[in-house]
Write a protein that holds these residues in place. Sequence first.
Motif, mmCIF file in Angstrom:
data_model
loop_
_atom_site.group_PDB
_atom_site.id
_atom_site.type_symbol
_atom_site.label_atom_id
_atom_site.label_comp_id
_atom_site.label_asym_id
_atom_site.label_seq_id
_atom_site.Cartn_x
_atom_site.Cartn_y
_atom_site.Cartn_z
ATOM 1 N N UNK A 114 0.563 -0.948 0.205
ATOM 2 C CA UNK A 114 -0.049 -0.234 -0.269
ATOM 3 C C UNK A 114 1.309 1.552 0.774
ATOM 4 N N UNK A 115 1.937 1.664 0.886
ATOM 5 C CA UNK A 115 2.692 2.348 1.159
ATOM 6 C C UNK A 115 3.367 2.824 -0.320
ATOM 7 N N UNK A 116 4.150 1.173 -1.125
ATOM 8 C CA UNK A 116 4.582 1.879 -2.467
ATOM 9 C C UNK A 116 3.737 2.192 -3.570
ATOM 10 N N UNK A 117 2.601 1.897 -3.366
ATOM 11 C CA UNK A 117 1.506 1.995 -4.608
ATOM 12 C C UNK A 117 1.301 3.869 -4.569
ATOM 13 N N UNK A 118 0.864 4.016 -3.048
ATOM 14 C CA UNK A 118 1.445 5.870 -2.584
ATOM 15 C C UNK A 118 2.133 6.267 -3.253
ATOM 16 N N UNK A 119 3.600 5.869 -3.291
ATOM 17 C CA UNK A 119 4.120 6.893 -3.353
ATOM 18 C C UNK A 119 4.737 6.738 -5.139
ATOM 19 N N UNK A 120 3.968 5.631 -5.773
ATOM 20 C CA UNK A 120 4.015 5.072 -6.578
ATOM 21 C C UNK A 120 4.637 6.988 -8.311
ATOM 22 N N UNK A 121 4.820 7.121 -8.362
ATOM 23 C CA UNK A 121 5.250 8.040 -9.560
ATOM 24 C C UNK A 121 4.942 9.542 -8.347
ATOM 25 N N UNK A 122 4.947 9.522 -7.714
ATOM 26 C CA UNK A 122 5.237 11.118 -6.889
ATOM 27 C C UNK A 122 6.093 11.711 -7.060
ATOM 28 N N UNK A 123 7.377 11.054 -7.351
ATOM 29 C CA UNK A 123 8.374 12.128 -8.000
ATOM 30 C C UNK A 123 8.958 12.441 -9.299
ATOM 31 N N UNK A 124 7.449 12.020 -9.953
ATOM 32 C CA UNK A 124 7.477 12.152 -11.529
ATOM 33 C C UNK A 124 6.585 13.013 -11.912
ATOM 34 N N UNK A 125 5.502 13.376 -10.797
ATOM 35 C CA UNK A 125 4.275 14.047 -11.849
ATOM 36 C C UNK A 125 4.118 15.341 -10.603
ATOM 37 N N UNK A 126 3.821 16.657 -11.565
ATOM 38 C CA UNK A 126 3.702 17.687 -10.550
ATOM 39 C C UNK A 126 1.897 18.507 -11.192
#
Length: 83
Positions: free
Chosen positions: A24-36
Motif C-alpha cells: 500500500x505505501x509503495x502504491x501511494x508513492x508510485x509516480x510521486x517524484x515524477x508528477x507535478x
Amino acid sequence: MNNPFENGDRSDDKLPADLRRITGPQLLTLGMSHLAYVKSVMHDGELVVAIHAADGTPMAVAEDEESALDAILEHEMIPTLLQ
C-alpha cells in the motif's frame, strides 16, 4: 523562483521486482517524484503560480504558468492537469 526539486526523489520505498506484490505505501508513492501540477495562488498579495507534487505538497512558486511548466519539464517531471 525557488528551487522546487532541492530535496531530490521523494519516494523512500523501492518497488518490488514483481509489481503484483506492491505494498500500500509503495502504491501511494508510485509516480510521486515524477508528477507535478500547477495552481494559481495568492502569495504576499500577488497572484503567482505554485508548483505542487502529485500528493499536493507545495514545491515552488513561479511568476507565471509558462515558467512553472518549464521548471517541471527541466527537472524531468511530467506536468499533470487537475480536474
